[in-house]
Design an enzyme around this catalytic site. Structure first.
Site, PDB file in Angstrom:
ATOM      1  N   GLN B  72       0.831  -1.202   0.000  1.00  0.00           N
ATOM      2  CA  GLN B  72       0.000   0.000   0.000  1.00  0.00           C
ATOM      3  C   GLN B  72       0.863   1.249   0.000  1.00  0.00           C
ATOM      4  O   GLN B  72       1.916   1.278   0.616  1.00  0.00           O
ATOM      5  CB  GLN B  72      -0.905   0.004   1.229  1.00  0.00           C
ATOM      6  CG  GLN B  72      -1.968  -1.068   1.168  1.00  0.00           C
ATOM      7  CD  GLN B  72      -2.742  -1.172   2.456  1.00  0.00           C
ATOM      8  OE1 GLN B  72      -3.041  -0.164   3.074  1.00  0.00           O
ATOM      9  NE2 GLN B  72      -3.048  -2.387   2.863  1.00  0.00           N
ATOM     10  N   GLY B  73       0.383   2.257  -0.690  1.00  0.00           N
ATOM     11  CA  GLY B  73       1.151   3.482  -0.884  1.00  0.00           C
ATOM     12  C   GLY B  73       1.757   4.021   0.388  1.00  0.00           C
ATOM     13  O   GLY B  73       2.916   4.407   0.423  1.00  0.00           O
TER      14      GLY B  73
END
Lengths: 583, 241
Positions: B72-73
């Site tokens: 995830q970013g």
């Protein structure tokens, strides 16, 4: 996929997808991003205007591909995705506003159609059509009567009557036969649509639809029963709306109207609370925090508080085509994206330009948000029907004023202005009371000063105290150079005849000085004939006889033989003799 | 290899390698690692990884410790803190996500340009995952989009995989063992060559004195190693005389 640097945005965006022939003709109001299948991947929903008369479509994109396409009956005026119920899985519905109706799609299938209530009908018009139905009057009389009603009635005619009036003679009979048995209806048209959370501020909270109509009204619809919860009226037709807050708590509708004003509606009243009068028409409206940013047709971007107070204004390079908000809550970043007609998308935070994205075509709509699984995605459609997807880099940062020329930062630092003293206040009062007398006194003193200056100048000219000769017969210029450290100085006088062609003869130089301080080798010198234009250096030596480290002025006079008043005077400030102090 | 393996076992060195499993969110990293574990240790439900998780599994010759990083970013900035420990990288790509191929490329470029990675010959294994999807790109296309041909100073390999069925995973892991073993054996060969030199020196001392007693045909049933020793002896003798 070209490299991000080529687009001139400082490498902040990744070019994820560009399809120049996607065939999307739409505006920002008809674009939305929503997780339509509940799998955590947002889709792009587009209300495509087609050619304007045909080919209107509801398109759904997933990633780079078109996922579904369904035909719309009428031109879409706006499109929003919203949660209409609390059912699991949480899948939003899509509402498309076109004409007087809202078409609600669920799971991309038509689900419900809501039609706005009809407007009041002109009773005279109704009577006339009743008579036509009874066969009492013929179409020609009908036309005359309708025209007279149109001229003086308060309530405008229905669309049917207006259509009838535009017909040619031979078409009238047919039209009347076709329509006379149906009752007259007057419908308004939806101009803009928005969503308003009902009672929860959550991302997936149930939302009401907010509709602005051509009749200058704003309706708030219940999302489940589709009944009108609230009705508000505006002095003009709303074209762009921004809605914030919650219906049950407090909300605020900012509506840009066709009369060039922005009206702000609040929960407690059905009339606008505040009004912002713009200098030109608005093209876009974006809310940033508590303020609104408005883009106008005069190529300006203006910021206002939610009470309508103007905060700033900035001039853009080209006319604005569209605007959208860029909101990244995870990074606490909010800005405004502005599409310009010079094929650029500019990013503004307040009045500061943060970044510019160059596009291959003029941008017609912008949408920023989560697309697919990527939070910072910018979706842009172009005039030629192109679709462009850009993804904000994870490492991209936007610095204020990185590219915006403008006043230096120090200018906005508040000065520590001292408090107003009693003296200051008294002075101000006095200035206010006797301003006229003070002005007169000042003007009088100014005139006196000018007179004194002029007198001194005339005196200087008369006694030739200047280094420039004032007489026309002997136009002379002189400057003096002192060289040396002392006690012996070399004094060079450069004399120039500034006349055009006449030489000057019989001149002499004499010095006036304090004899106790200086000794001069030859205090009187004759000057040779002065040819016009040439500079004649005349040299002499001065010796300082004092050892006290003081200096004085030596006056130089240029004299004409046989005349007592000098032609020129120069005052030479002698330097302090340093040679003596060294010894 | 067998000799080195035995030597390693004799020296008590276990071939444990740290592998970083990287890739964007929803690319299938956890699913792949789950597949590689023995069947009795596999879990049924895969949930998005938060932060990272450490998994261990063994193959015939290596023991892997995998850092399964979250994709995830907001967790991607954690990756770089583990680059130092990693001896190999598994980079997983969602072949069906054409849109985010640029994001994967961006993350890969950031990874390759990181000072902890840039100057190391660290093997990188690419899994072009989700091959079962209808609109999945081929592994060749994926390697084109990620510009893998520009990686010149590191061994790399790309496999088309389907983590749900396990297709292609074994091929990738088999490849990974090669460079890792070479990498590992390089270390071992330094040790063993040092040992060999020591043995040679020790063996030389008696040979000098035994020179006259060496029979002419003794070199016949000796390997090339001894021939080299013999030559060394002659050189030494020439030097002495």
């Amino acid at each position: 996929m070209s490299s991000a640097e080529s687009s001139g945005d400082g490498g902040k965006w990744l070019d994820a997808h560009y399809d120049p022939v996607a065939g999307i003709y739409s505006f920002s109001s008809c674009l939305d991003l929503a997780d339509l299948s509940g799998d955590g991947e947002n889709r792009l929903v587009v209300g495509d205007l087609g050619s304007g008369s045909s080919g209107m479509k509801l398109k759904v994109y997933r990633g780079t591909a078109l996922m579904s396409e369904s035909t719309l009956l009428d031109l879409p005026a706006g499109l929003v995705a919203f949660f209409m119920d609390l059912h699991e899985p949480r899948i939003p519905a899509v509402a498309v506003a076109s004409g007087p109706c809202i078409y609600v799609y669920k799971n991309l299938r038509p689900y419900f159609k809501f039609t706005l209530p009809g407007l009041e009908i002109n009773t005279l018009e109704q009577d006339v059509w009743q008579q036509v139905r009874d066969g009492q009057i013929d179409p020609l009389t009908l036309k005359e009567m309708l025209e007279s009603i149109r001229k003086k009635a308060d309530v405008p005619l229905s669309v049917r009557s207006l259509n009838f009036l535009s017909l040619e003679l031979h078409e009238m009979d047919e039209f009347v036969e076709l329509h006379k048995h149906q009752p007259i209806k007057r419908q308004t048209v939806i101009t803009c649509i928005g969503t308003l959370k009902k009672n929860m501020a959550d991302e997936d909270g149930v939302s009401c639809l907010v509709i602005g109509t051509e009749s200058g009204e704003v309706f708030i619809l219940d999302p489940e029963a589709f009944i009108i919860l609230s009705k508000m009226s505006l002095p003009a037709v709303p074209t762009i709306m921004d809605v914030t807050g919650q219906f049950d708590v407090e909300f605020r509708i900012t509506a840009v109207c066709r009369n060039g004003n922005i009206y702000i509606l609040r929960r407690e009243s059905d009339k606008p609370k505040y009004c912002i009068e713009l200098s030109s028409h608005a093209v876009g409206l974006v809310r940033v925090g508590k303020n609104v940013v408005v883009g106008c047709t005069d190529e300006t971007l203006q910021g206002f508080t939610q009470k309508g107070k103007k905060l700033w204004k900035t001039v853009l390079a080209a006319p604005i085509t569209t605007m959208a908000s860029m909101d990244l809550p995870t990074r606490g970043f909010q800005a405004v994206l502005v599409g310009l007609s010079n094929c650029e998308v500019q990013l503004y935070r307040d009045k500061n330009l943060l970044s510019t994205i160059k596009t291959p075509d003029v941008v017609t709509s912008i949408c920023f948000g989560r697309y697919g699984r990527e939070d910072g995605t910018l979706i842009v459609t172009t005039k030629g029907g192109g679709l462009m997807v850009k993804i904000l880099k994870r490492t991209a940062t936007f610095d204020d004023r990185d590219s915006a020329p403008g006043p230096p930062l120090a200018q906005s630092v508040r000065l520590n202005v001292p408090k107003k003293t009693k003296l200051y206040v008294d002075q101000t009062l006095r200035e206010r009371e006797s301003g006229l007398a003070m002005h007169r006194a000042f003007q009088m003193d100014l005139s006196r000063l000018r007179l004194a200056a002029a007198k001194a100048y005339v005196k200087a000219l008369e006694s030739s105290l200047t280094p420039m000769s004032a007489s026309l017969a002997e136009p002379l210029k002189m400057n003096a150079v002192v060289q040396g450290l002392g006690p012996s100085f070399k004094l060079t006088l450069n004399v120039q005849n500034t006349a055009a062609c006449r030489p000057i003869m019989n001149l002499a130089i004499s010095f006036l000085y304090d004899e106790s301080l200086y000794r001069m080798r030859n205090p009187y010198m004759r000057i040779p004939l002065l040819v016009p234009g040439l500079i004649y250096p005349v040299e002499t030596f001065v010796e300082c006889t004092s050892d006290k480290g003081i200096s004085d002025i030596i006056k130089v006079f240029v004299l004409h033989e046989g005349r007592s008043s000098p032609l020129l005077t120069a005052h030479i400030n002698m330097p302090v003799s340093e040679g003596l102090t060294l010894n | 290899m067998g000799l080195f393996d035995k030597l390693a076992a004799w020296l008590g060195l276990k071939k444990e390698v740290n592998v970083l499993c990287l890739g964007l969110d929803n690319s299938g990293k956890t699913t792949i690692i789950n597949r590689l574990k023995p069947s009795n240790a596999q879990v049924q439900d895969i949930v998005p990884t938060i932060g990272f998780s450490i998994e261990k599994f063994k193959t015939s010759s290596l023991s892997f410790t995998v850092f399964d990083m979250s994709g995830q970013g907001r967790y991607r900035n954690l990756w770089e803190h583990y680059y130092k420990e990693g001896q190999a990288i598994i980079f997983v790509i969602d072949s069906a996500d054409k849109l985010r191929m640029v994001v994967a490329k961006e993350e890969l470029d950031t990874l390759l340009n990181h000072p902890d990675i840039k100057h190391r010959r660290i093997p990188i294994l690419f899994f072009a995952n989700k091959m079962d999807m209808r609109d999945a790109l081929t592994s060749v296309k994926v390697s084109q989009l990620l510009c893998l041909e520009n990686i010149k100073d590191k061994p790399w390999h790309i496999c088309a995989t389907n983590a749900l069925t396990g297709d292609g995973l074994q091929e990738g892991v088999d490849w990974l063992q090669g460079p890792l073993r070479i990498h590992f054996n390089l270390l071992l060969s330094y040790i063993s060559s040092a040992l060999a030199n020591l043995l040679l020196f020790v063996s030389l001392i008696p040979n000098i004195f035994m020179y006259s007693t060496v029979s002419p045909f003794s070199s016949l049933h000796r390997g090339p190693f001894h021939c080299r020793v013999k030559r060394k002896q002659q050189q030494l003798l020439r030097y002495c005389s």
